[in-house]
Structures are given as structure tokens and as C-alpha cells.
Motif scaffolding. Sequence first.
Motif, mmCIF file in Angstrom:
data_model
loop_
_atom_site.group_PDB
_atom_site.id
_atom_site.type_symbol
_atom_site.label_atom_id
_atom_site.label_comp_id
_atom_site.label_asym_id
_atom_site.label_seq_id
_atom_site.Cartn_x
_atom_site.Cartn_y
_atom_site.Cartn_z
ATOM 1 N N LEU A 114 -0.220 -2.040 0.312
ATOM 2 C CA LEU A 114 -1.395 -2.484 -0.427
ATOM 3 C C LEU A 114 -2.616 -2.625 0.474
ATOM 4 O O LEU A 114 -3.751 -2.474 0.022
ATOM 5 N N GLU A 115 -2.385 -2.955 1.760
ATOM 6 C CA GLU A 115 -3.478 -3.144 2.722
ATOM 7 C C GLU A 115 -4.523 -4.109 2.148
ATOM 8 O O GLU A 115 -5.704 -3.777 2.017
ATOM 9 N N LEU A 116 -4.060 -5.298 1.829
ATOM 10 C CA LEU A 116 -4.931 -6.292 1.206
ATOM 11 C C LEU A 116 -5.993 -6.782 2.187
ATOM 12 O O LEU A 116 -5.714 -7.005 3.356
ATOM 13 N N ALA A 117 -7.214 -6.944 1.694
ATOM 14 C CA ALA A 117 -8.338 -7.490 2.457
ATOM 15 C C ALA A 117 -9.041 -8.521 1.597
ATOM 16 O O ALA A 117 -9.196 -8.338 0.384
ATOM 17 N N ALA A 118 -9.452 -9.608 2.225
ATOM 18 C CA ALA A 118 -10.094 -10.696 1.488
ATOM 19 C C ALA A 118 -11.409 -10.227 0.868
ATOM 20 O O ALA A 118 -12.230 -9.598 1.532
ATOM 21 N N PRO A 173 -9.298 -3.924 -6.897
ATOM 22 C CA PRO A 173 -7.956 -4.496 -6.753
ATOM 23 C C PRO A 173 -6.936 -3.439 -6.363
ATOM 24 O O PRO A 173 -7.167 -2.231 -6.508
ATOM 25 N N ARG A 174 -5.806 -3.921 -5.870
ATOM 26 C CA ARG A 174 -4.682 -3.049 -5.536
ATOM 27 C C ARG A 174 -3.655 -3.106 -6.663
ATOM 28 O O ARG A 174 -3.474 -4.141 -7.294
ATOM 29 N N LEU A 175 -2.959 -1.993 -6.889
ATOM 30 C CA LEU A 175 -1.972 -1.916 -7.957
ATOM 31 C C LEU A 175 -0.569 -2.122 -7.391
ATOM 32 O O LEU A 175 -0.173 -1.443 -6.437
ATOM 33 N N PHE A 176 0.149 -3.065 -7.988
ATOM 34 C CA PHE A 176 1.561 -3.286 -7.668
ATOM 35 C C PHE A 176 2.376 -2.813 -8.867
ATOM 36 O O PHE A 176 2.165 -3.280 -9.991
ATOM 37 N N ARG A 177 3.332 -1.928 -8.621
ATOM 38 C CA ARG A 177 4.067 -1.286 -9.716
ATOM 39 C C ARG A 177 5.563 -1.504 -9.559
ATOM 40 O O ARG A 177 6.095 -1.492 -8.443
ATOM 41 N N ALA A 185 -8.468 -14.616 3.876
ATOM 42 C CA ALA A 185 -7.558 -14.040 4.868
ATOM 43 C C ALA A 185 -6.422 -15.019 5.147
ATOM 44 O O ALA A 185 -6.589 -16.228 5.036
ATOM 45 N N GLY A 186 -5.259 -14.475 5.487
ATOM 46 C CA GLY A 186 -4.110 -15.330 5.776
ATOM 47 C C GLY A 186 -2.821 -14.683 5.314
ATOM 48 O O GLY A 186 -2.736 -13.465 5.121
ATOM 49 N N LYS A 187 -1.796 -15.521 5.133
ATOM 50 C CA LYS A 187 -0.477 -15.063 4.701
ATOM 51 C C LYS A 187 -0.392 -15.086 3.180
ATOM 52 O O LYS A 187 -0.772 -16.061 2.537
ATOM 53 N N ALA A 188 0.118 -13.998 2.613
ATOM 54 C CA ALA A 188 0.329 -13.906 1.170
ATOM 55 C C ALA A 188 1.805 -13.673 0.898
ATOM 56 O O ALA A 188 2.481 -12.931 1.622
ATOM 57 N N SER A 189 2.313 -14.317 -0.162
ATOM 58 C CA SER A 189 3.729 -14.224 -0.509
ATOM 59 C C SER A 189 3.889 -13.640 -1.911
ATOM 60 O O SER A 189 3.108 -13.966 -2.818
ATOM 61 N N VAL A 197 3.028 -10.700 3.451
ATOM 62 C CA VAL A 197 2.117 -9.730 4.057
ATOM 63 C C VAL A 197 0.881 -10.470 4.537
ATOM 64 O O VAL A 197 0.527 -11.543 4.011
ATOM 65 N N ASP A 198 0.225 -9.912 5.548
ATOM 66 C CA ASP A 198 -1.012 -10.487 6.074
ATOM 67 C C ASP A 198 -2.207 -9.920 5.323
ATOM 68 O O ASP A 198 -2.324 -8.700 5.161
#
Length: 263
Positions: free
Chosen positions: A45-49, A54-58, A124-128, A154-155
Amino acid sequence: MLSGFLVVLGRSDGPENQATYVQQIIHARQQLFTGQLIHTDVRSLELAAGAESPRLFRVDILGSWRRAKPGEPQVPVSAGAQIGVKLHCSGAGLRCTSLSSERQNVLAKNGGATWVWDVRAQRAGKASFALTVTAYFRETSTVLAEKTPMRSRVDVAAPKGKNHWISWVEALWGWVTGAITSLGGLAVSASAIIAVILTVIRRQLPDAEADADTPEHVGIDRRRPRTRSVPTSRPRLRPARTQPSATGSVRFRRRSEAHRDRE
């Protein structure tokens, strides 16, 4: 209608009706078979604050196994019933918005269903992430089978253009707000929390900014000091020496010559 009638019949009082309901549950569980669950790898996903898009989770649940694409996690899961899938998100201001129905039918081995979520991170930080899959008895809330939640972390990267200490302060604020939420009814002093955050921010600022913010000393009189006037003595004027006049010199020479003649 028939399934609803059977459920009501099974839940009604009486040993015969209760036995019928139990037999239906046992039969429904026996009809379950092993399917395949494929979901998005959270690292991809390469998440960024504060990202704009948005990113898609499938998640795909199939009645039969197929070869997954490289990097796609896959696990066995119960199928052959109405399947409910939930995605639980926490940390880093994470928001997961469902774009599909929570419960869908996967009844045959050649069938399948898909679930999709929009994923955004605010800090920014840890995501669960925690993914739960439940097989239900028809349209009821009776659970036939439930898989152990699949967890991953993920960070979340800091947004571009922000300093490291700003991201650190945002992460601290997220932790504080999370602590306040978890404490619930306990009294928390907002002024004390703000004071702690300001203290940490000052310690994290660069040296130049820290020097600029150094408080001035209190109690110092910055008025211009008074100067005493010291009396100065004027120098005494000495009379100038006068040169002897020409008439006096002639008289002196004559007296000297007369004195020598007498001798």
C-alpha cells in the motif's frame, strides 16, 4: 421466507423444535468446504500520512484454489455459506472505508466474492490491520465457523516536506489522544498534556531556534546608569619668561667692564 421460518421454528420452545434447529446447524457445518482467501499485502500500500488519493485493500474468497500472483498472501478459509469479512484498522489515524457489502454468499466451489476498502492514514507512525472472516448460518447471526483474525502491521511514512521533529510531535499527539480515548471517564488535565507537548517541542527544535527562544533574565534594571560629574582642576598658568631688553644688556656690559678696569 422458508429459511426465516425454519430459524423461527428452531428457536421456538420445545425439545423437538430445538433438536431440529441443532440438526440444521450441524448439517450446515458439514456442508462447508475449504476455500481460498487472497488479500492485499499491506506493505504494497505504501501508506503516507495525508496522501491525497486513498489506497485500495482487496480481499477475494474463492470456492476453489488458484495460483496467486506474486506478493499476494493466501490462506485457507471456510466457504459454502454466507461469508462476512471485516477489516479493523488502528494507529496513525488510519481509516478504512468499506466499498462493498459485509456479508456475501460463497456457496459453490466455482463461485467467489470480493471485498474492497479505501485506506487512508492521517499521521505518520505504526498502523495495524486485523482481518476477520466468519461463515454464518443463512441470513442469521449464528456463526458456523470463524477464522482466527489475520493481523499485520506497517509503517506509515511522513508526508513530504515535513521535518522529522514535526512528524514526531504529530505521533506524540496521536498517542496522547489515544490515551485520552482509552482512559474514558478518568479525569485528564488538558493543560498538563499541552505543557508536556510544548516542553518536548522546545527540546526537539534546532539550536538556533532554541537560542532565539531563551528567556531574558528577570529583575535586571536596564535603565541607563547615572554618571557622576567629577570636578576637574584647571592647570595653573605660569608667567611667561621675558627676554631681557637691549638697553638692559648694554648697562650690564658697561658695569662689568668698569669692574674689570678697577681691578
